[in-house]
Design an enzyme around this catalytic site. Structure first.
Site, PDB file in Angstrom:
ATOM      1  N   SER A  85       0.836  -1.200   0.000  1.00 22.47           N
ATOM      2  CA  SER A  85       0.000   0.000   0.000  1.00 22.47           C
ATOM      3  C   SER A  85       0.878   1.260   0.000  1.00 22.47           C
ATOM      4  O   SER A  85       1.724   1.406  -0.880  1.00 22.47           O
ATOM      5  CB  SER A  85      -0.915  -0.052   1.221  1.00 22.47           C
ATOM      6  N   ASP A 128      -8.605  -6.837  -4.364  1.00 21.10           N
ATOM      7  CA  ASP A 128      -8.179  -5.508  -3.910  1.00 21.10           C
ATOM      8  C   ASP A 128      -8.735  -4.469  -4.874  1.00 21.10           C
ATOM      9  O   ASP A 128      -8.261  -4.349  -5.999  1.00 21.10           O
ATOM     10  CB  ASP A 128      -6.644  -5.453  -3.865  1.00 21.10           C
ATOM     11  N   HIS A 146      -7.839  -5.489  -0.056  1.00 19.35           N
ATOM     12  CA  HIS A 146      -6.543  -4.808   0.031  1.00 19.35           C
ATOM     13  C   HIS A 146      -5.731  -5.297   1.231  1.00 19.35           C
ATOM     14  O   HIS A 146      -4.509  -5.445   1.151  1.00 19.35           O
ATOM     15  CB  HIS A 146      -6.795  -3.304   0.136  1.00 19.35           C
TER      16      HIS A 146
END
Lengths: 221, 416
Positions: free
Chosen positions: B188, B354, B387
């Site tokens: 991320s 995600d 995610h």
């Protein structure tokens, strides 16, 4: 479109294994690659050919459509990406590799001619292996049974097969002429993975070769 | 939002008695305030301090000084200093990647990945993880004390970027005497830092693992962040960022921001599997705005625990840094230029469910790397966990990271 070398797609020669336990067709391809060169294996499956190449000191990369194949390769430490030969080769620059290999995958691409042209653009040499649909057993099936041929090596029904663009050795020759590829080397294999006599005429190869391996380059000029 | 949120939150998502979430009684605010401020100035962590002669040059033009970097290390640096692995944390992560967190008491956020015999093996590698600049766990950020005023910076802290975070990390590595990283890894926002490392300091990175990330924030991502920031700023206790000075805490705003963001970290399927439409400790709806549904209770719990450990202003600064990130724009609009001539080995990983950093974002990185002839592996892992999958026990993820690092370790001479 399928890129993976699933066991059910294998031709007989592919399943024949050499002294090291490696598939003879892959051994044959790997021996055509100069050590130290940069190679892209399109449709690299579980990475068996890339491993053979790395053992020969080749800087190998792979593209594979099936997620399982890719993840297996990456977990083995191979530089493999998930991708599609029909769409992703366009992203590579000219002359990025010394060799681009397409092993037992040509017949499963949507646009084989475009794939070959991209391979010739990306690599200085293209190495292509494919099952020969002109083999006598396949011809006989169509002639006497009147149905789409199914063999132990190509067992899928016409409506179920990932192989959508079969060709014969002669067909492939014609396309090479069309795209301006120079044939540097050609080998036809019998069902036991043995190369047919080098001086045999094309019609002989087309009839008795179960699969073929071609090394192509762009025509100079 | 607001008042109703203070009711019925005495149990967490698992039905256990929990903290009175969302409650903002002055007593709680007073007892919690020192923890975050103390952690910002004097973290229970290793600390590298940089004086006036070594300011941090920020993208906004400010030469920030004095500043400090809080970090943790695991394993031993070898003699040639060639086995260092830098872990870059995500938006709400911190340097406590592999140890018990000093504030929450929970295990490290990537315990599953890092440790003896784990994929990032601390028997083999020297792992470094630092709090990002702008964070709130000891590296200079808006909750740090401004030496000029004696109060926390608040909004006087300069706006920072992903590149600034990486610059601070390079200063830490210089401080530790590490020239080249064996690997830099992160998911991320951590993945953004990994990509920035590879673009700005390619000669210092032997291998890189950008996971569940992108080279830029999409309009949708920016939009979600803006909702979060507005929630914080709409809380009357935010006081234009001066809540520490005024003795308030924008708990409700920050927890609503966290609740919204948390949804984006999960997938529809995962939420439904976990909670469905089940009621929380009741058989029938109450015909009120209590947390009737388990999923509501779960989100409220996520929000309320978050505000205990995270600074609201840091949330504004770090989301902003992610929004500003656009690696291609920094390289003439051509992403491939960011990685031109790179010799770094890349392993790019994405997850099927995600939707915050979907696979095409990773694929764009891969295409740019291919265009430059980089050595890149790319795997998309099938999971319904969204995610957040990069933080979870995904066997395929662990296997891929292990295999990639083993291979890179052999190439680097770290693994026989």
């Amino acid at each position: 479109m399928m890129l993976s070398r699933a066991p059910r797609d294998l031709t007989m020669a592919e399943t024949v294994r050499g002294p090291g336990g490696a598939r003879v067709d892959l051994l044959l391809v790997s021996e055509m690659i100069e050590p130290g060169s940069r190679v892209l294996d399109v449709g690299c499956g579980d990475g068996e050919l890339l491993r053979l190449l790395e053992a020969r000191g080749v800087d190998g990369r792979g593209i594979e459509l099936s997620r399982e194949g890719v993840n297996e390769c990456v977990a083995k430490g191979l530089a493999v990406i998930q991708g599609d030969a029909d769409t992703d080769l366009a992203n590579y620059p000219d002359d990025a590799f010394d060799y681009v290999i397409l092993s037992q995958t040509l017949q499963a691409t949507r646009r084989p001619r475009d794939v070959i042209e991209h391979m010739l653009r990306i690599g200085r040499r293209a190495v292509v292996s494919f099952p020969n649909f002109g083999h006598w057993r396949i011809r006989l099936q169509l002639l006497f049974d009147g149905r789409m041929p199914r063999t132990a090596n190509l067992p899928e029904t016409w409506y179920d097969t990932p192989n959508i663009h079969f060709c014969t050795i002669k067909d492939f020759n014609d396309m090479c002429a069309l795209v301006g590829a120079h044939m540097e080397k050609a080998v036809a294999l019998d069902p036991w993975g043995t190369a047919l006599k080098i001086n045999a005429p094309w019609w002989f190869w087309n009839l008795f070769g179960e699969q073929a391996v071609f090394v192509l380059t762009r025509k100079p000029g | 939002m607001g008042d109703q949120a203070t009711t019925d939150t005495t149990r967490d998502a698992f039905g256990r008695p929990g903290p009175a979430t969302m409650s903002t009684t002055p007593a709680t605010a007073e007892t919690k305030l020192p923890v975050l401020v103390r952690e910002a100035d004097r973290p229970r962590s290793r600390l590298a301090e940089f004086g006036p002669d070594t300011p941090l040059q920020l993208d906004c033009g400010v030469a920030f000084s004095p500043f400090q970097v809080a970090y943790q290390t695991y394993g031993t640096l070898n003699e040639t200093k060639s086995n260092a692995v830098l872990i870059c944390h995500a938006l709400t992560g911190d340097q406590h990647v592999g140890n018990v967190h000093p504030v929450t008491g929970k295990g490290g956020w990537w315990d599953i990945m890092i440790g003896p015999g784990r994929p990032i093996d601390t028997d083999r590698y020297f792992v470094v993880c630092s709090n990002v600049v702008g964070g709130c766990m000891g590296t200079s950020g808006p909750s740090s004390t401004n030496p000029l005023t004696g109060d926390p910076y608040g909004l006087d802290f300069p706006v920072i970027t992903i590149k600034d975070m990486v610059r601070a990390q390079t200063m830490l590595l210089d401080h530790l005497g590490i020239d080249t990283l064996f690997a830099v890894a992160g998911g991320s926002m951590g993945g953004m830092q990994v990509l920035e490392w590879c673009a700005s300091y390619p000669q210092r990175v032997f291998s890189a693992l950008p996971i569940a990330t992108a080279t830029r924030h999409s309009a949708q991502n920016i939009a979600f962040h803006e909702v979060g920031r507005q929630a914080v700023m709409a809380d009357p206790e935010w006081r234009n960022g001066r809540y520490f000075v005024e003795g308030t805490m924008p708990r409700r705003g920050l927890s609503v921001a966290r609740m919204g963001a948390h949804i984006t970290y999960l997938s529809d399927t995962a939420l439904h599997r976990k909670f469905g439409r089940r009621f929380q400790d009741r058989d029938n709806p109450t015909f009120s705005f209590d947390a009737d549904f388990e999923v509501e209770s779960y989100l409220r719990h996520q929000g309320s625990t978050f505000v205990e450990r995270f600074d609201a202003n840091s949330y504004l600064y770090l989301t902003r840094a992610m929004d500003y990130f656009d690696l291609a724009a920094d390289h003439g609009g051509v992403l491939a230029n960011a990685f031109k001539g790179t010799r770094t080995r890349f392993c790019v990983i994405s997850f099927t469910s995600d939707w915050l950093f979907p696979t095409p974002e990773s694929r764009a990185v891969v295409h740019a790397l291919n265009a430059g002839g980089a050595r890149v592996s790319f795997a998309e892992i099938e999971t319904d966990k969204g995610h957040d999958a990069f933080l979870l026990d995904e066997p395929e993820l662990l296997g891929i990271v292990r295999g990639f690092l083993d291979s890179a370790g052999r190439a680097r001479g770290l693994v026989s």
